[in-house]
Design a protein around this motif. Structure first.
Motif: not given
Length: 533
Positions: A109-110, A114-115, A131-141, A143-149
């Motif tokens: 799962t998402a 994230i973990f 993933v040095a550019s990634v500042t946040d990881i968010k669960k959309v649902d 089966h969907t994940v957002d990697l925020v930079m």
């Protein structure tokens, strides 16, 4: 904004770096075949975030999987993510494959993604740079994940193709929520056990002796292998490894020393598959300490002087290394990236200066060292093709211009422990960017070491302009502008003699006839494509 996606598509096309070599195949035969193979070393750890070493990550890639994978031509392919997109310029959204299970039957799962990515960023991880550019990881649902930079990063999908996903539940139950750093000699449950979503799973393991793998019955992918059991044996000795193939004890060995190619090809039951490697071997020099370690140059560090670095460069006969040690199969490198790496330009590959021992002596005299000085060279003796022999030759060449070098050749575990802590004056190391993009080489081997970047810049080379260009290259969406900046950064390193590129070795795998494997230019054996007649 969709331009970054277009760039990723362009980069993906550029990553068709070399056609794989596929031995003549027949239709996949009945199941129940055993495949036995040998490599020169064992994986350094089973923790997928413990060491950014090409072989260890390649081997673990049979058990664990990333969000974005690589195909037979190193092109980007869906893995645990079926698609990825940018809903915003600074966000990458990954849609997870549904129905995927870990080997223990736990659904993916998402939360697992994230973990895992949070674990990658923790202290002790050697994969944080991916993933040095990634500042946040968010669960959309689920089966969907957002990697925020903080800033747009158009190449994130190519940066994470060896960033593996673990089971959150499994790691928590077994006290493995933090990476077990190989460099720091830390171990936990994940160091010696594994639970992935990949095509194979570990049935039994004696570290350093033998590991048996079997197909993962929960694997989501299309089955194209007829192998029901894999036996992997690390064999450090080249002669013993080749003998094991010729005697039929194993079905495949790699690498094959150049001097044994003809013997394997002359044997009725075996053959050699050849290719070109993407890893660049390089020499790193301590450009940070004010006093060089283990040297008679007391109170100063000669390697901080560009003239001394150029003298070392011009004292090394790369043609002799290619012809006498590598059997004519290596490609002499003029730059830090190989042909086939995105951003490579043939004009970069010209050597910065010719082999000229007399010029070396003059440069050393100008720098104040007419009689040379002493220092130590660190080298592995079981990691790269002919690594110790190359280092021995370099020590001899430097001796002819007055540089008195003591060779410290060690097993790869001791070597990496030493040099990755930057406890070195002069060392030979290899780098193959996991993204197959020049930005990785810049960020990881040339950027000034700080936080999670410059991890493999073991000589502490530092040029603020190179650092600035590296940051710009990561976010630039125009391929022409991006390549121009890569060219500029590589030329700055060359002008500084910040590193000394050596070569890219040739690939040689020995296989028993009737065994079908795919050879990619990343030197990775993918068990899911192996079949045995």
């Amino acid at each position: 904004m969709r331009l970054p996606v277009l760039l990723t598509t362009a980069l993906s096309a550029a990553f068709l770096v070399a056609s794989p070599v596929l031995l003549p195949t027949s239709a996949v035969a009945q199941e129940g075949k055993t495949f036995r193979y040998a490599y020169r070393v064992d994986p350094a750890s089973l923790d997928p975030h413990a060491l950014a070493e090409t072989f260890t990550l390649s081997w673990l890639g049979q058990i664990y999987e990333p969000l974005v994978g690589r195909g037979k031509n190193l092109e980007l392919v869906p893995a645990l993510a079926t698609k990825w997109e940018q809903p915003e310029p600074d966000v990458w959204r990954f849609h997870l494959r549904e129905g995927v299970k870990f080997a223990d039957g736990t659904p993916l799962t998402a939360d697992d993604v994230i973990f895992s990515l949070q674990r990658v960023k923790k202290d002790g991880s050697d994969m944080a740079y991916t993933v040095a550019s990634v500042t946040d990881i968010k669960k959309v649902d689920d089966h969907t994940v957002d990697l925020v930079m903080a800033k747009p990063n158009p190449i994130l999908p190519v940066q994470i193709t060896s960033t593996y996903i673990m089971s959150k539940d499994w790691a928590e139950k077994n006290g493995a929520t933090a990476p077990a750093s190989v460099k720091a000699k830390v171990e936990n449950f994940a160091s010696t056990n594994a639970n992935g979503t990949g095509p194979f799973m570990i049935a039994s393991r004696q570290a350093g002796v033998k590991t048996e793998l079997v197909p993962n019955p929960n694997w989501w992918g299309e089955k194209s292998s007829n192998v029901s059991k894999v036996v992997f044996t690390p064999i450090q000795s080249d002669a013993t490894r080749v003998a094991a193939l010729l005697s039929g004890e194993v079905d495949m060995v790699y690498p094959v020393p150049q001097q044994d190619v003809a013997r394997i090809e002359g044997n009725d039951g075996t053959k050699v598959i050849k290719g070109s490697e993407l890893r660049t071997m390089m020499l790193a020099m301590d450009q940070h300490r004010d006093e060089l370690q283990n040297s008679d140059a007391k109170g100063k560090n000669p390697l901080k002087d560009k003239r001394v670095r150029q003298a070392i460069y011009q004292a090394i006969d790369m043609n002799a290394i290619r012809d006498r040690i590598m059997g004519g199969t290596s490609h002499i490198a003029g730059t830090m990236i190989a042909p086939g790496i995105n951003g490579y330009d043939p004009k970069l590959d010209d050597r910065a200066a010719p082999y000229d021992p007399e010029a070396s002596k003059k440069l050393l005299a100008e720098a104040g060292y007419p009689d040379g000085f002493t220092f130590t060279m660190d080298c592995s003796n079981d990691r790269y093709v002919n690594d110790e022999r190359i280092c021995q030759a370099i020590v001899g060449m430097l001796g002819r211009v007055g540089l008195k070098v003591t060779l410290n050749a060690q097993t790869r575990s001791k070597f990496f422990e030493k040099v990755l802590s930057r406890d070195t004056s002069f060392a030979m190391i290899g780098w193959q960017p996991l993204s197959y993009d020049a930005h990785s080489t810049l960020q990881d081997t040339m950027n000034t070491p700080v936080e999670k970047v410059g991890t493999y810049n073991i000589g502490n080379y530092s040029n603020p302009k190179v650092d600035e260009l590296t940051r710009k290259i990561e976010v630039e969406v125009d391929p022409a502008k991006r390549n121009a900046m890569i060219f500029e950064a590589m030329m700055l390193d060359k002008a500084d003699y910040g590193h000394i590129p050596v070569h890219q070795a040739g690939l040689a795998w020995g296989v028993r006839k009737g065994v079908n494997v795919v050879q990619r230019s990343d030197d990775s054996l993918e068990l899911k494509w192996v079949s045995v007649d």
